[in-house]
Scaffold this motif. Structure first.
Motif, short mmCIF file in Angstrom:
data_model
loop_
_atom_site.label_atom_id
_atom_site.label_comp_id
_atom_site.label_asym_id
_atom_site.label_seq_id
_atom_site.Cartn_x
_atom_site.Cartn_y
_atom_site.Cartn_z
N SER A 126 0.83 -1.21 0.00
CA SER A 126 0.00 0.00 0.00
C SER A 126 0.86 1.25 0.00
CB SER A 126 -0.91 0.01 1.23
OG SER A 126 -0.11 0.06 2.39
N THR A 127 2.15 1.12 0.30
CA THR A 127 2.99 2.31 0.32
C THR A 127 3.69 2.52 -1.02
OG1 THR A 127 4.96 1.12 1.03
CG2 THR A 127 3.46 1.88 2.75
N LEU A 128 3.42 1.68 -2.00
CA LEU A 128 4.12 1.77 -3.27
C LEU A 128 3.34 2.56 -4.29
CD1 LEU A 128 5.37 -1.90 -3.64
CD2 LEU A 128 6.46 0.02 -2.49
N SER A 129 4.05 3.12 -5.24
CA SER A 129 3.39 3.82 -6.32
C SER A 129 2.78 2.80 -7.27
CB SER A 129 4.39 4.65 -7.09
OG SER A 129 5.23 3.78 -7.80
N VAL A 130 1.86 3.30 -8.07
CA VAL A 130 1.28 2.46 -9.10
C VAL A 130 2.40 1.77 -9.89
CG1 VAL A 130 -0.10 2.47 -11.19
CG2 VAL A 130 -0.73 3.94 -9.28
N ALA A 131 3.41 2.56 -10.22
CA ALA A 131 4.52 2.02 -11.02
C ALA A 131 5.22 0.90 -10.25
CB ALA A 131 5.50 3.13 -11.34
N GLN A 132 5.50 1.18 -9.00
CA GLN A 132 6.19 0.16 -8.21
C GLN A 132 5.34 -1.09 -8.05
OE1 GLN A 132 6.67 2.98 -5.04
NE2 GLN A 132 8.90 2.66 -5.08
N GLN A 133 4.03 -0.88 -7.91
CA GLN A 133 3.16 -2.05 -7.78
C GLN A 133 3.19 -2.87 -9.06
OE1 GLN A 133 -0.75 -1.09 -6.29
NE2 GLN A 133 0.07 0.33 -4.78
N ALA A 185 8.49 11.43 -8.80
CA ALA A 185 8.89 12.84 -8.84
C ALA A 185 7.93 13.68 -8.00
CB ALA A 185 8.89 13.34 -10.28
N GLY A 186 6.71 13.20 -7.86
CA GLY A 186 5.76 13.91 -7.02
C GLY A 186 4.73 14.72 -7.80
N ARG A 187 4.56 14.38 -9.06
CA ARG A 187 3.60 15.14 -9.87
C ARG A 187 2.18 14.91 -9.38
NH1 ARG A 187 5.09 12.20 -15.14
NH2 ARG A 187 5.27 10.60 -13.56
N THR A 188 1.86 13.63 -9.17
CA THR A 188 0.53 13.31 -8.67
C THR A 188 0.26 14.03 -7.38
OG1 THR A 188 0.57 11.15 -9.71
CG2 THR A 188 -0.90 11.43 -7.84
N GLU A 189 1.25 13.98 -6.47
CA GLU A 189 1.05 14.64 -5.17
C GLU A 189 0.91 16.13 -5.34
OE1 GLU A 189 3.02 12.40 -5.91
OE2 GLU A 189 2.71 10.75 -4.54
N THR A 190 1.69 16.71 -6.23
CA THR A 190 1.57 18.14 -6.45
C THR A 190 0.13 18.48 -6.82
OG1 THR A 190 3.83 18.19 -7.27
CG2 THR A 190 2.45 20.09 -7.78
N PRO A 244 5.64 13.79 2.19
CA PRO A 244 7.09 13.82 2.00
C PRO A 244 7.50 14.00 0.54
CG PRO A 244 6.34 11.57 2.05
CD PRO A 244 5.11 12.42 2.13
N ARG A 245 6.54 14.06 -0.37
CA ARG A 245 6.94 13.88 -1.77
C ARG A 245 6.98 15.17 -2.57
NH1 ARG A 245 7.55 9.12 -2.82
NH2 ARG A 245 7.41 9.50 -5.04
N VAL A 246 6.40 16.23 -2.05
CA VAL A 246 6.46 17.50 -2.77
C VAL A 246 7.21 18.51 -1.91
CG1 VAL A 246 5.16 19.36 -3.84
CG2 VAL A 246 4.28 17.02 -3.91
N SER A 253 -7.61 11.32 -11.83
CA SER A 253 -6.55 10.55 -11.17
C SER A 253 -5.83 9.62 -12.12
CB SER A 253 -7.14 9.74 -10.01
OG SER A 253 -6.18 8.79 -9.58
N GLU A 254 -4.58 9.30 -11.76
CA GLU A 254 -3.80 8.37 -12.58
C GLU A 254 -4.20 6.93 -12.28
OE1 GLU A 254 0.33 8.17 -11.48
OE2 GLU A 254 -0.18 8.44 -9.37
N ASP A 255 -4.93 6.74 -11.17
CA ASP A 255 -5.23 5.38 -10.72
C ASP A 255 -6.73 5.14 -10.86
OD1 ASP A 255 -5.72 3.04 -9.44
OD2 ASP A 255 -4.53 3.51 -7.65
N1 LIG Z 1 9.17 5.54 -3.87
C1 LIG Z 1 7.91 5.64 -3.41
N2 LIG Z 1 7.61 5.26 -2.17
C2 LIG Z 1 6.34 5.35 -1.72
N3 LIG Z 1 5.31 5.80 -2.44
C3 LIG Z 1 5.53 6.19 -3.68
C4 LIG Z 1 6.85 6.13 -4.24
N4 LIG Z 1 6.79 6.59 -5.49
C5 LIG Z 1 5.51 6.92 -5.73
N5 LIG Z 1 4.73 6.68 -4.66
C6 LIG Z 1 3.26 6.87 -4.63
O1 LIG Z 1 2.79 6.58 -5.93
C7 LIG Z 1 1.72 7.45 -6.28
C8 LIG Z 1 1.95 8.02 -7.69
O2 LIG Z 1 2.68 9.21 -7.67
P1 LIG Z 1 4.27 9.18 -7.87
O3 LIG Z 1 4.93 9.15 -6.56
O4 LIG Z 1 4.67 8.15 -8.84
O5 LIG Z 1 4.58 10.62 -8.43
P2 LIG Z 1 4.34 11.01 -9.92
O6 LIG Z 1 5.25 12.13 -10.24
O7 LIG Z 1 2.89 11.20 -10.12
O8 LIG Z 1 4.83 9.75 -10.73
P3 LIG Z 1 3.83 8.92 -11.58
O9 LIG Z 1 2.66 9.79 -11.87
O10 LIG Z 1 4.65 8.58 -12.78
O11 LIG Z 1 3.48 7.74 -10.71
C9 LIG Z 1 1.64 8.47 -5.17
O12 LIG Z 1 0.51 8.13 -4.36
C10 LIG Z 1 2.90 8.29 -4.35
O13 LIG Z 1 2.62 8.41 -2.97
#
Ligand SMILES: Nc1ncnc2c1ncn2[C@@H]1O[C@H](COP(=O)(O)OP(=O)(O)OP(=O)(O)O)[C@@H](O)[C@H]1O
Ligand SMILES: Nc1ncnc2c1ncn2[C@@H]1O[C@H](COP(=O)(O)OP(=O)(O)OP(=O)(O)O)[C@@H](O)[C@H]1O
Ligand SMILES: O[C@H]1[C@H](O)[C@H](O)OC[C@H]1O
Ligand SMILES: [Mg+2]
Ligand SMILES: [Mg+2]
Lengths: 540, 336, 295, 336
Positions: free
Chosen positions: A157-164, A308-313, A285-287, A352-354
């Motif tokens: 649950s702490t991973l990004s869509v990409a990481q998942q 990079a934090g785009r979604t969070e931004t 922590p991401r932006v 949303s991206e998800d």
């Molecule tokens: N390394 C990480 N550790 C924990 N959570 C992460 C990590 N990377 C992304 N996330 C989560 O994944 C979700 C997607 O946003 P992300 O962090 O990827 O930023 P992004 O710039 O939007 O990148 P992208 O849109 O390509 O996923 C967010 O909810 C973020 O919290």
């Protein structure tokens, strides 16, 4: 490779071909009101990567789900390694060497990466007592082998869509599979991750294994696929060696008409006032520090690597994530969006991206999903829903977006991945917003439809709407954006005008280490000549 | 509810992101534990010479046993995103069965106890079949079982308490293997340890969480969801059976009409302990703390002889606060 | 709280119930008596008369509190044994009330003979229905002594004084008025020959009354147990034939008296019957009834 | 379980797939209705001269009123994937408030009734705040409220019933605007119509379902989830308040101690009616049918003077069957 001699008559290559890993003839799968597959053929040869392409709803995932034992077929002959293929259940398929990465994530979010990968096969004493350290080691070893830097003990649950998505890939590769099926594995990945995935595939391919690779990203097919098979409306259309295939005719075969892919953004009439100005936005922590502005009728690309934090931004901006610092002014007036609802009321919408977790009401109909955002201001009077109005509008929008569904009462969970994406996009198009933030809007959408959506976005911009387009697909960013803001590690490291922007300059900023503050100012100044009105003038 | 996965969850989990689940649940337990300590201190100040005495602590522990055992079983069921409303009356039914076996059939005490516990497992299995195979919503399946079990308890007992003669039966609850620690408390302790091991060190626990987190995904991964769901409900039932034995041993009789209402207390204990009703996460330690919070509150309010009508009001209020504190952390990552 | 006023005596009452009117009446009598001797009194009881473990826990917590004297209306007399021994060990004198405790620890028992009281109700019912037809019982509890004693006592009374009367299977309404009313309506429509209904406590009696009224029958003999305003008024207005009442206020008063006596090691009667008494429209006004009933 | 998304789930949905939710819930209602009719026929055969009479039907309807009203409110809460355990004791509290307003304060009956209903809304609002703003799990938030409301009912009433003098108050329940149809039944009918309109024709209904289907998605789609959740719980509370008025009007007094246990019956009615506890879909007609199934069963079993202990057993069994029938459709399409 010896494929040329076969693809003269691809559909009808004789049954007992030793080279054939998989052989499907006349596959049929029906759903109520939908014939997902009719007379579908497919050959997968040893040692090849077969790209499977087709429009949204063409039947790609359905075919794969048949092979992976998720669906039971209604008809057709299926041969695997020369023998008739019978699978009962996904697990059985995997153990026979048919591993699949589904289009939608299928993870248990409260379990760790390691637990997810080996669920049902975890090392255990007497098949009951788990061995956590052993499991961890196993997973670590696998992740290292695949060159993924994921913490096996991290909760999913702490991973990004990409990481998942990477976890899914690791899971599939953890079986020693003969055939690896990947249903749009790169939809959630950006350039870099895509490249490393391709590297994995190349390492996976041996003379005895094969890969079926589904993607809507035409440009990447050439890089990874040996052969491409095109399907349309659940039927086999053609298959040809990648070498001989030109992008254009593949697309034409796919959509049954020629699609002219636009190049570069329509030029924005300069001198438009700033509608949205964000300064020093911070959302731990991401932006760390996001500063940018958006002009009326402008398409602002937001590029960056994963995390990079785009979604969070975006989400911090509309008030769905907490802000620690930063000022936002909208139409020249300072505002604090308290919640997405508040932002929406003021005319700012976020896609949303998800789509599965944060976009769709999966158990609800297309209409219920699409009407949602516009309900309060378009489809109600005195609290009563104008169902007709909503129905007609939704039908309209669906037609525009070519939403592939029997009717708007269809449950969204029964739609194909890309079609679902169209539904969420339609939701925001129905509501009349001034600022639209699209996060990975074309994720999983077929080329034909992509162009249509690009058109739509262009038209929105031309009609004076302002758009922020978050995308990990660089060609797409370049194709669409008037300006491109690049994020790296939670900071906007630069904003490029359409003219100066190209893959290199973006990647440079995307990987820029954090002397961000400075570089932002630099780009600000050089931007002022590319676009006359920057935020300062915009304020009056 | 279980859609609260990936990104938003991710957002909420920020703080714990890298530390992984173990850390997370430990934090949760710490918070619940904190509340418990707070409550204990508060009462100790309010009534220094009575509340904090060993005698009273034993009283508290003793009054935690039955709810505690039920809550242990419920933790597994709830972790699968299920619920078991039948534990209260099923407990009474098991107590009655224990009475039938030992008093009416004259079976030796240990055998009777074992059979009563197994009978609980059987009731749980039936729940499991209804939920896993017939695919009924757990709430309704176990609500129906609540009625059936309650009725059967009356039928089998002839609507009269069954009194145990053998002192050895009462000894199971009231005796003291360890001086000044009633056996009932030991039983609870042992039960908790077993439950904790099952939950955190066995595939049962792993699959329980997996099913709760995403049943279909677990299915796709090849977990025999149907089978494991039935096992989980059976385990829950075994704890219910044990609770039935312990309550009848405490009271010296099997009371067919008792039990209604225990289910809510048990579930409350589980949730206060930090296990989420939407499934996927279960903490045994948390459940124990949750049960202790409830019994400590009840005891303390009675020790302070707060008027009874106010006791409920305060109990409810404190439960709210307890859960709220536990929630604060999660909210910290959230707006709206 | 606790034992703040060191000088004052602390008397604790653990009853079978708290919310039901009957128990509030007991509390009333007890409070009054405590007031008179400025004794610190606590009164507690479980939410329902099936929550036996809850009562035992209350008892245990109370003993831990170490009051000077203790009175108990046990839901299950044996279940209390262990806690009672503890109390005895602490030298806390114990008085049983409302219904007895199978134990020699209590120095005295202040109780109503539920069976005899219900038998009286049965006798009157037999007369009311003229010794024939169908008669039914809706009891407040299927297991606890107060429920079963009254059911069986009533049935005994009917069998003795109206052997011709057909007794319907007893139903149980948890003493909940609405639930009992529904049962009563069903019984009325199901049994054309029904002549009379008996409710074994206040809630049951009122529930029956409402159910009968709703089904528009005014020819049924409704007999109740205990008092309480609704019942008393219904009897005054002739909607209810009559009821047996215990004397809960006195029970409370006497219980406290007895506890205090025991604390002072004074001689106490081992068995004090607080009595019961049939009342109907005729004797309602009489002093002894007025003294017994509670509103 | 709202993660019901993967293929298997999809397969389960075969039959209903493209007819969409409206059709689907209609089917669900039809099935529930079928069960009701079946039960009715069965009892009519078992006791032809008593059960199917108009008099007895009125009895059944009358005994449905309170549970029915509570269930109507609960339908909204449950559709948001929430739950409200406080309705039982909150109902008692509202009855007491009605008594205070009318008897003690001497307010005119209509005013008192209105205030009592509004007070129910207030209780609901508090639940809503706890759930939506403090983000507490609905189960625990409303469990706590159950205790608090129960306690307050005793406190405000001095633990004594409050007797209504004004016959006009009783008339609200027992009178008959329409000959031989008690007003209580009319009130239930009107309440059901209002609820049905709210659920299926208004923005409130739409948002209720959207929040239940996927709270985060609704939030990001611009739905003011916090606000609407509070409204939903308040609506639930208003129905609870109305139930409080109706029960006290029936009994002619406000009984502070009643109410406990009604919440489970109400929830059972909702779920038997086909509303899913995992949220997203709610059917008012179904809820009414569910409530009728329960009261018809109870009445029928009593008419046949089945021994009480067996009544519970049968009630539970039939509920299982009723829900199972409703499930059959979904399962029929299953693979794996
Ligand atoms: N390394 C990480 N550790 C924990 N959570 C992460 C990590 N990377 C992304 N996330 C989560 O994944 C979700 C997607 O946003 P992300 O962090 O990827 O930023 P992004 O710039 O939007 O990148 P992208 O849109 O390509 O996923 C967010 O909810 C973020 O919290
Ligand atoms: N469970 C289902 N019930 C009903 N229809 C379904 C179901 N699954 C798929 N379909 C329909 O079958 C068709 C093919 O769907 P499929 O997912 O295979 O398309 P796809 O090629 O994977 O599209 P995409 O590229 O968008 O993923 C679509 O029209 C879809 O709506
Ligand atoms: O014990 C009984 C008591 O005497 C009173 O009649 O209320 C019902 C029971 O509590
Ligand atoms: Mg697909
Ligand atoms: Mg993103």
């Amino acid at each position: 490779m010896t494929l040329e001699e076969h693809d003269a008559d691809p559909g009808h290559g004789g049954g007992a071909d030793p080279e054939l890993l998989l052989e499907v003839r006349g596959a049929v799968k029906k759903f109520p009101g939908v014939r997902a597959l009719s007379q579908m053929d497919l050959d997968l040869r040893a040692g090849e990567v077969l790209a499977l392409v087709g429009e949204n709803g063409a039947g790609k995932s359905t075919l794969m789900k048949l092979l992976a034992g998720v669906y039971s077929p209604d008809a057709g002959t299926y041969r695997y390694l020369g023998r008739p293929l019978t699978v009962n259940g996904p697990r059985d398929a995997a153990e026979q060497g048919l591993a699949i990465i589904h289009q939608e994530l299928n993870l248990m979010s409260t379990l760790t990466v390691a637990e997810n990968i080996y669920l049902g096969r975890e090392p255990a004493v007497a098949r009951f007592l788990t061995r956590p350290t052993r499991l961890r080691a196993q997973a670590q070893e696998l992740l290292d082998r695949l060159g993924m830097n994921l913490d096996p003990m991290a909760e999913v649950s702490t991973l990004s869509v990409a990481q998942q998505q990477m976890v899914e890939i690791a899971k599939a590769l953890s079986y020693d599979a003969r055939v690896l099926i990947m249903d749009e594995p790169t939809a959630a990945l950006n350039e870099r991750e895509t490249e490393s995935l391709h590297e994995l595939i190349r390492r996976f391919i041996t003379p005895t294994t094969g890969v079926i690779y589904i993607s809507h990203r035409m440009e990447e097919l050439r890089r990874i696929a040996d052969r491409v098979q095109v399907i349309r409306d659940g039927e086999y259309v053609d298959s040809l060696p990648m070498a001989e295939a030109t992008l254009e005719d593949v697309i034409t075969k796919m959509v049954g008409r020629s699609v002219d892919t636009g190049t570069g953004p329509r030029d924005v009439r300069t001198g438009r006032p700033v509608i949205l100005e964000v300064h020093g936005l911070r959302s731990e922590p991401r932006v760390k520090e996001a500063t940018f502005d958006l002009h009326e009728g402008e398409i602002l690309g937001l590029a960056g690597l994963m995390g990079a934090g785009r979604t969070e931004t975006a989400r911090a901006l509309i008030g769905s994530l907490p802000r620690q610092a930063g000022t936002v002014s909208y139409r020249g007036r300072p505002v604090q969006f308290r919640s997405p609802a508040h932002a929406a009321r003021l005319g700012i919408g976020y896609l949303s991206e998800d789509r599965k977790q944060l976009g769709l009401l999966l158990d609800h109909s297309v209409q219920r999903n699409m009407e949602l955002s516009a309900l309060s201001d378009r489809f109600q009077t005195a609290g009563f829903v104008q169902d007709r109005a909503s129905h007609d509008a939704v039908v309209d929008q669906s037609r525009q977006l070519r939403v592939k569904t029997p009717d708007v009462a269809q449950l969204v969970k029964n739609l194909s991945g890309g079609t679902q994406q169209k539904v969420v996009i339609g939701r925001w198009l129905l509501k009349d917003c001034d600022v639209l933030i699209f996060d990975e809007p074309t994720r999983g959408i077929d080329v034909g439809a992509k162009e249509e959506i690009y058109e739509l976005i262009d038209e929105l911009a031309a009609a004076g709407k302002s758009i922020i387009m978050i995308s990990s697909d660089l060609p797409e960013v370049l194709r669409m954006s008037h300006r491109i803001a690049v994020m790296s590690e939670g900071r906007i490291t630069g904003v490029l005008g359409a003219a100066e922007a190209d893959q290199e300059s973006i990647m440079a900023l995307a990987t820029a280490e954090t002397e961000a503050a400075v570089s932002t100012d630099v780009t600000r100044d050089e931007r002022t000549d590319s676009i006359p009105t920057d935020d300062r003038t915009g304020e009056q | 509810m279980s859609t609260t996965t990936t990104a938003t969850a991710a957002d909420q989990e920020r703080q714990s992101a890298r530390r992984g689940p173990s850390w997370r649940s430990r934090l949760q337990q710490m918070l619940a534990a904190g509340t418990l300590v707070l409550i204990f201190i508060a009462f100790s100040i309010a009534s220094p010479e009575i509340f904090p005495t060993w005698g009273n602590i034993v009283t508290i522990l003793y009054s935690t046993v039955v709810i505690g055992l039920l809550a242990l079983g419920a933790t597994f069921v709830i972790t699968t995103a299920g619920i078991d409303l039948s534990v209260g009356t099923a407990m009474a039914l098991c107590a009655v069965m224990s009475g039938l076996f030992i008093v009416n059939w004259g079976l030796p005490v240990p055998v009777g106890i074992l059979l009563a516990i197994l009978f609980g497992g059987l009731v749980g299995l039936v729940n499991g079949i209804n939920v896993a195979i017939l695919d009924l919503p757990p709430f309704i399946a176990t609500l129906a079982m609540m009625m059936v079990a309650g009725g059967l308890a009356l039928v089998f007992s002839g609507a009269a308490p069954i009194y145990f003669e053998a002192p050895s039966y009462m000894w199971v609850s009231t005796g003291s293997l360890i001086p000044s620690v009633p056996n009932a408390v030991l039983v609870l302790l042992v039960g908790a340890v077993i439950a904790a091991v099952l939950m955190s060190r066995t595939v049962l626990g792993r699959y329980t969480m997996a099913i709760g987190a995403n049943r279909e995904a677990a299915e796709l991964a090849g977990v025999g969801v149907t089978k494991w769901l039935m096992i989980v409900y059976t385990v829950g039932g075994l704890f219910t059976g044990l609770a039935g034995v312990m309550i009848s041993a405490r009271l010296g009789s099997a009371q067919p009409a008792t039990g209604m209402g225990y289910e809510l207390d048990a579930i409350a204990a589980v949730v206060i302990g930090g296990t989420s009703l939407s499934g996927g996460r279960g903490t045994i330690v948390g459940t124990m703390i949750g049960a202790l919070i409830i019994s400590t509150l009840t005891n303390g309010l009675q020790i302070l002889s707060i008027p009874q009508e106010w006791q409920d009001v305060l109990l409810g209020a404190v439960i709210l606060v307890a859960v709220f504190i536990d929630r604060l952390r999660k909210r910290s990552g959230r707006t709206s | 709280t606790g034992r703040s006023q060191e000088d004052a005596l602390h008397v604790a009452i653990v009853s079978k119930g708290f919310q039901q009117q009957f128990w509030q009446a007991v509390k009333k009598g007890a409070d009054a008596e405590a007031e008179a001797h400025d004794v610190v009194l606590t009164f507690e009881g479980p939410p329902t008369e099936t929550d036996i473990e809850a009562q035992i826990t209350m008892l245990q917590n109370t003993v831990t509190r170490h009051p000077d004297g203790l009175a108990l209306a046990a839901l299950d007399s044996r279940a209390a044994a262990r806690a009672l021994q503890e109390a005895q060990a602490k030298g806390i004198p114990i008085v049983a009330f409302d219904s007895g405790v199978e134990s020699d620890i209590p120095v005295s028992t202040v109780a109503t003979d539920n069976a005899a009281a219900a038998r009286e109700a049965g006798k009157h019912m037999a007369e009311l229905v003229g010794g024939e037809g169908q008669v039914g019982v809706i009891a407040h509890d299927q297991v606890s002594l107060s429920g079963t004693d009254r059911r069986d006592g009533f049935i005994a009374g009917i069998e003795e004084f109206g052997p011709q009367i057909e007794l319907l299977p007893t139903q149980y309404g948890e003493g909940d008025q609405a639930v009992t009313a529904n049962i009563a309506r069903a019984m009325v429509s199901a049994n054309p020959e029904l002549k009379g209904l008996f409710g074994t406590n206040e809630g049951s009696a009122i529930g029956i009354l409402r159910g009968v009224q709703e089904s528009g029958r005014d020819d049924l003999a409704v007999v109740g147990f205990d008092s309480g305003r609704a019942q008393v008024e219904a009897i005054r207005d002739g909607e209810m034939a009559g009821a047996v009442t215990q004397n809960p206020v006195a029970m409370g008063r006497i219980t406290v008296q007895t506890v205090l006596a025991a604390i002072r090691d004074a001689q106490v009667e081992p068995m004090i019957d607080t009595g019961f008494l049939w009342y109907d429209a005729d004797n309602l006004a009489s002093d002894e009834v007025q003294e017994a009933i509670y509103l």
